[in-house]
Design a protein around this motif. Structure first.
Motif, PDB file in Angstrom:
ATOM      1  N   GLY A   1      15.183  -3.001 -14.562  1.00 11.85           N
ATOM      2  CA  GLY A   1      13.934  -3.669 -14.246  1.00 11.85           C
ATOM      3  C   GLY A   1      12.773  -2.766 -14.602  1.00 11.85           C
ATOM      4  O   GLY A   1      12.950  -1.651 -15.101  1.00 11.85           O
ATOM      5  N   GLU A   2      11.589  -3.248 -14.345  1.00 14.39           N
ATOM      6  CA  GLU A   2      10.373  -2.499 -14.644  1.00 14.39           C
ATOM      7  C   GLU A   2       9.731  -1.999 -13.351  1.00 14.39           C
ATOM      8  O   GLU A   2       9.587  -2.763 -12.391  1.00 14.39           O
ATOM      9  N   LEU A   3       9.357  -0.729 -13.338  1.00 16.90           N
ATOM     10  CA  LEU A   3       8.481  -0.219 -12.292  1.00 16.90           C
ATOM     11  C   LEU A   3       7.069  -0.574 -12.740  1.00 16.90           C
ATOM     12  O   LEU A   3       6.431   0.141 -13.501  1.00 16.90           O
ATOM     13  N   ALA A   4       6.615  -1.723 -12.272  1.00 18.33           N
ATOM     14  CA  ALA A   4       5.401  -2.316 -12.834  1.00 18.33           C
ATOM     15  C   ALA A   4       4.120  -1.722 -12.273  1.00 18.33           C
ATOM     16  O   ALA A   4       3.083  -1.729 -12.946  1.00 18.33           O
ATOM     17  N   GLY A   5       4.163  -1.234 -11.041  1.00 13.97           N
ATOM     18  CA  GLY A   5       2.960  -0.695 -10.446  1.00 13.97           C
ATOM     19  C   GLY A   5       3.254   0.050  -9.164  1.00 13.97           C
ATOM     20  O   GLY A   5       4.300  -0.145  -8.532  1.00 13.97           O
ATOM     21  N   THR A   6       2.331   0.918  -8.789  1.00 16.50           N
ATOM     22  CA  THR A   6       2.446   1.676  -7.540  1.00 16.50           C
ATOM     23  C   THR A   6       1.051   1.898  -6.967  1.00 16.50           C
ATOM     24  O   THR A   6       0.047   1.762  -7.670  1.00 16.50           O
ATOM     25  N   ALA A   7       1.021   2.261  -5.698  1.00 15.54           N
ATOM     26  CA  ALA A   7      -0.245   2.666  -5.082  1.00 15.54           C
ATOM     27  C   ALA A   7       0.045   3.541  -3.877  1.00 15.54           C
ATOM     28  O   ALA A   7       1.062   3.364  -3.191  1.00 15.54           O
ATOM     29  N   VAL A   8      -0.853   4.470  -3.635  1.00 11.50           N
ATOM     30  CA  VAL A   8      -0.766   5.371  -2.478  1.00 11.50           C
ATOM     31  C   VAL A   8      -2.127   5.391  -1.796  1.00 11.50           C
ATOM     32  O   VAL A   8      -3.158   5.546  -2.462  1.00 11.50           O
ATOM     33  N   THR A   9      -2.140   5.224  -0.470  1.00 10.70           N
ATOM     34  CA  THR A   9      -3.373   5.315   0.305  1.00 10.70           C
ATOM     35  C   THR A   9      -3.099   6.130   1.564  1.00 10.70           C
ATOM     36  O   THR A   9      -1.961   6.501   1.859  1.00 10.70           O
ATOM     37  N   SER A  10      -4.156   6.400   2.322  1.00  8.14           N
ATOM     38  CA  SER A  10      -4.003   7.092   3.602  1.00  8.14           C
ATOM     39  C   SER A  10      -4.850   6.388   4.663  1.00  8.14           C
ATOM     40  O   SER A  10      -5.943   5.900   4.389  1.00  8.14           O
TER      41      SER A  10
ATOM     42  N   GLY B   1       4.318   6.583   6.394  1.00  5.46           N
ATOM     43  CA  GLY B   1       4.778   7.794   7.060  1.00  5.46           C
ATOM     44  C   GLY B   1       3.797   8.389   8.035  1.00  5.46           C
ATOM     45  O   GLY B   1       2.585   8.114   7.984  1.00  5.46           O
ATOM     46  N   PHE B   2       4.323   9.236   8.936  1.00  8.18           N
ATOM     47  CA  PHE B   2       3.480   9.994   9.847  1.00  8.18           C
ATOM     48  C   PHE B   2       2.394  10.714   9.045  1.00  8.18           C
ATOM     49  O   PHE B   2       2.640  11.228   7.962  1.00  8.18           O
ATOM     50  N   GLY B   3       1.217  10.761   9.623  1.00  2.51           N
ATOM     51  CA  GLY B   3       0.085  11.323   8.912  1.00  2.51           C
ATOM     52  C   GLY B   3      -0.748  10.267   8.242  1.00  2.51           C
ATOM     53  O   GLY B   3      -1.793  10.559   7.662  1.00  2.51           O
ATOM     54  N   GLY B   4      -0.290   9.013   8.321  1.00  2.33           N
ATOM     55  CA  GLY B   4      -1.038   7.916   7.722  1.00  2.33           C
ATOM     56  C   GLY B   4      -0.800   7.733   6.244  1.00  2.33           C
ATOM     57  O   GLY B   4      -1.646   7.191   5.531  1.00  2.33           O
ATOM     58  N   HIS B   5       0.376   8.156   5.745  1.00  2.03           N
ATOM     59  CA  HIS B   5       0.705   8.023   4.327  1.00  2.03           C
ATOM     60  C   HIS B   5       1.249   6.622   4.053  1.00  2.03           C
ATOM     61  O   HIS B   5       2.173   6.163   4.728  1.00  2.03           O
ATOM     62  N   ASN B   6       0.709   5.948   3.053  1.00  5.65           N
ATOM     63  CA  ASN B   6       1.159   4.612   2.666  1.00  5.65           C
ATOM     64  C   ASN B   6       1.497   4.608   1.178  1.00  5.65           C
ATOM     65  O   ASN B   6       0.698   5.073   0.364  1.00  5.65           O
ATOM     66  N   ALA B   7       2.658   4.084   0.838  1.00  9.93           N
ATOM     67  CA  ALA B   7       3.061   4.014  -0.566  1.00  9.93           C
ATOM     68  C   ALA B   7       3.804   2.706  -0.812  1.00  9.93           C
ATOM     69  O   ALA B   7       4.664   2.315  -0.013  1.00  9.93           O
ATOM     70  N   VAL B   8       3.467   2.043  -1.900  1.00 10.24           N
ATOM     71  CA  VAL B   8       4.064   0.750  -2.249  1.00 10.24           C
ATOM     72  C   VAL B   8       4.404   0.752  -3.732  1.00 10.24           C
ATOM     73  O   VAL B   8       3.637   1.264  -4.558  1.00 10.24           O
ATOM     74  N   ILE B   9       5.568   0.197  -4.069  1.00  7.54           N
ATOM     75  CA  ILE B   9       5.934   0.021  -5.476  1.00  7.54           C
ATOM     76  C   ILE B   9       6.162  -1.454  -5.764  1.00  7.54           C
ATOM     77  O   ILE B   9       6.497  -2.229  -4.871  1.00  7.54           O
ATOM     78  N   VAL B  10       5.983  -1.801  -7.035  1.00  5.33           N
ATOM     79  CA  VAL B  10       6.209  -3.171  -7.508  1.00  5.33           C
ATOM     80  C   VAL B  10       7.314  -3.135  -8.561  1.00  5.33           C
ATOM     81  O   VAL B  10       7.208  -2.400  -9.553  1.00  5.33           O
ATOM     82  N   ILE B  11       8.365  -3.909  -8.341  1.00  2.00           N
ATOM     83  CA  ILE B  11       9.471  -4.018  -9.294  1.00  2.00           C
ATOM     84  C   ILE B  11       9.435  -5.409  -9.921  1.00  2.00           C
ATOM     85  O   ILE B  11       9.347  -6.419  -9.215  1.00  2.00           O
ATOM     86  N   ARG B  12       9.527  -5.456 -11.248  1.00  2.00           N
ATOM     87  CA  ARG B  12       9.508  -6.732 -11.968  1.00  2.00           C
ATOM     88  C   ARG B  12      10.751  -6.810 -12.842  1.00  2.00           C
ATOM     89  O   ARG B  12      11.234  -5.815 -13.372  1.00  2.00           O
ATOM     90  N   ASN B  13      11.277  -8.009 -12.992  1.00  2.00           N
ATOM     91  CA  ASN B  13      12.454  -8.196 -13.842  1.00  2.00           C
ATOM     92  C   ASN B  13      12.072  -7.988 -15.312  1.00  2.00           C
ATOM     93  O   ASN B  13      10.911  -8.077 -15.687  1.00  2.00           O
ATOM     94  N   VAL B  14      13.074  -7.722 -16.131  1.00  2.00           N
ATOM     95  CA  VAL B  14      12.846  -7.585 -17.581  1.00  2.00           C
ATOM     96  C   VAL B  14      13.716  -8.583 -18.312  1.00  2.00           C
ATOM     97  O   VAL B  14      14.665  -9.118 -17.778  1.00  2.00           O
TER      98      VAL B  14
END
Length: 411
Positions: free
Chosen positions: A254-263, A398-411
C-alpha cells in the motif's frame, strides 16, 4: 510533486504472534495476549497489577545466544521485526548510502538500566557489564538495526512516548520525499514489562486492575474500562520511493499517503479533553495525503482502554471526519495486544496496512457495553472493507501531548 512512498515489507513480534502472518491471523480471530505474570518479582514487590501481554515468541528463540546477550530486550524485539520486514521486502543490490533507519521507543533499555543499578549496589562497579551503555541507550534499537542491515543514510530514534512508533513513519516519509533516502526501515520497539514501570503506571492509575481476568482486561470503549494492559514487542515497515520499488518489481502492500504530528501543550500525561491536538493531527494527515474525510473507511484507533483517553479520540475523529465518522469502521487492537507503548504505533501501522491490503479489519475484543458517549462503529466481528480505492488511518497519542497520525491508501 512529492515522491510517492509505498510499503514493501512488514515485520512484527507481538503478544498475539511472533511474526506478521501469525499476528494477523490472530488479530482477525480476536485473540488476547494478556496473561498472569509468573515471575518471582510480582510477589516480591507485591505489585498491584499482576498481569501483562508478553511477546508470544521469545526473542531468544529467533536470535543467536551471542547476539541476544549483547542487546536489551527492546533491541532484541526490534531486530526480530526488522529482519522479518527486510526479508519480506526482498531488496537486493541497494545503495546503502540511500538507506536509512528510523526506529522508535518510548522508554528504551529499562531492563538493562535497572539490572545494572542492582549489580552496582550489590556487587560493585567492576561487575557492571561493559556493554551496559549501548544496551540501555534509547537509540540502541535503531543503531543495532542500522548496523545489521547496513543503513548509511542515517539511524534515527523518535522518543515521543506512545506516539513514537508512528513518528518513525512520519520521519521515514519525510526522508524519502526530501530525496535523502530511497528506502527507510521504520518501526518501534518496547520491553517495559518490568516491576518498576508496572508499579509506576499502577501508581498513576493507568493500568487495569482486573488481576482475576487478564484476557478481558483491555476493554476500549467499554463503559467498564479501567485502564490499559502493559504489552511489549516491536513492529517494522520498509518504506520505499515508488519509482525505486517499481524498478525492482517489488510487491507493494500500500501507500503511506500522508502523516502529521502535533502537540497538545495541555498536560504531561492527560490528553486535551476536547482532543484539539489530535484533531489537528488527523486533519493535517488527511491534507498531507490529499484525501478527503469521506475517503476514509477504516481507523485503527489509539484506544488504550483508559477512562479518560478514549473519549477525546472520539471527539477528534468526529471533528476531523464530520458526520462521515458514522460510516467508518474502527478497530481497537490494543484490546488484543495490550499497549506496546513506543512500539504500539508501528505494530498498529502494520495492521492498518494489512487491513487495506487484505480488505479486512481486525477485531476489537471485550466490548460488552459500549460507552454511549463514544458511538463509533467498532469492529467486533469479521468485517470486510469496500472494494475500489480506500483510505485508512492509524492514530497514536502519547504522554507529553504527542499526537501522530498516518494515512494508508491502497495501490
Amino acid at each position: 510533486m512529492a515522491r510517492k512512498v509505498v510499503i514493501t515489507g512488514l515485520g512484527a513480534t507481538t503478544p498475539i504472534g511472533g511474526d506478521v502472518p501469525t499476528m494477523w491471523k490472530n488479530a482477525l480471530k480476536g485473540v488476547s495476549g494478556a496473561r498472569t505474570l509468573e515471575d518471582d518479582w510480582v510477589e516480591k514487590y507485591n505489585l498491584p497489577v499482576t498481569f501483562a501481554a508478553r511477546v508470544s515468541t521469545p526473542a531468544s528463540a529467533v536470535l543467536s545466544r551471542h547476539e541476544a546477550k549483547r542487546m536489551d530486550p527492546s533491541t532484541q524485539f526490534a531486530m526480530v521485526s526488522a529482519r522479518e520486514a527486510w526479508a519480506d521486502a526482498g531488496i537486493e543490490g541497494l545503495d546503502r548510502e540511500r538507506f536509512a533507519v528510523s526506529f522508535a521507543t518510548g522508554i528504551g533499555g529499562v531492563w538493562t538500566l535497572l539490572d545494572a543499578w542492582d549489580t552496582l549496589r550489590e556487587k560493585g562497579p567492576r561487575r557492571v557489564l561493559p556493554m551496559t551503555v549501548p544496551m540501555l541507550m534509547p537509540n540502541g534499537p535503531a543503531a543495532a538495526v542500522s548496523l545489521d542491515l547496513g543503513a548509511r543514510a542515517g539511524a534515527f530514534t523518535p522518543v515521543s512516548a506512545c506516539a513514537s512508533g508512528t513518528e518513525s513513519l512520519h520521519q521515514g516519509i519525510d526522508l524519502i520525499r526530501a530525496g535523502r533516502a530511497d528506502v527507510v526501515l521504520a518501526g518501534g520497539a518496547e520491553a517495559a514489562i518490568h516491576p518498576m514501570p508496572l508499579a509506576a503506571f499502577s501508581s498513576m492509575q493507568a493500568l487495569s486492575r482486573r488481576n482475576d481476568d487478564p484476557e478481558h482486561a483491555s476493554r476500549p470503549y467499554d463503559i467498564d474500562r479501567d485502564g490499559f494492559v502493559m504489552g511489549e514487542g516491536a513492529g517494522a515497515l520498509v518504506l520505499e520511493a515508488e519509482e525505486h520499488a517499481l524498478a525492482r518489481g517489488a510487491k507493494i502492500y500500500g501507500e503511506l499517503a500522508g502523516t502529521a504530528v502535533t502537540s497538545d501543550s495541555y498536560h504531561i500525561t492527560a490528553p486535551d479533553p476536547e482532543g484539539l491536538g489530535a484533531t489537528r493531527a488527523l486533519k493535517g494527515a488527511l491534507f498531507d495525503a490529499r484525501v478527503q474525510a469521506d475517503d476514509v473507511v477504516h481507523v485503527n484507533a489509539h484506544a488504550t482502554s483508559t477512562p479518560v483517553g478514549d473519549k477525546p479520540e472520539y471527539s477528534a475523529l468526529r471533528e476531523a471526519l464530520g458526520k462521515h465518522v458514522d460510516d467508518v469502521c474502527v478497530s481497537a487492537t490494543k484490546s488484543q495486544t495490550g499497549h506496546l507503548l513506543g512500539a504500539s504505533g508501528a505494530v498498529e501501522a502494520v495492521m492498518t496496512v494489512l487491513a487495506v491490503y487484505e480488505r479486512t479489519a481486525p477485531i476489537t475484543i471485550n466490548l460488552e457495553n459500549q460507552d454511549p458517549d463514544i458511538p463509533l462503529d467498532v469492529v467486533t466481528s469479521e468485517r470486510k472493507l469496500p472494494s475500489g480505492d480506500i483510505v485508512a488511518l492509524s492514530n497514536s497519542f502519547g504522554f507529553g501531548g504527542h499526537n501522530a497520525v498516518i494515512v494508508i491508501r491502497n495501490v
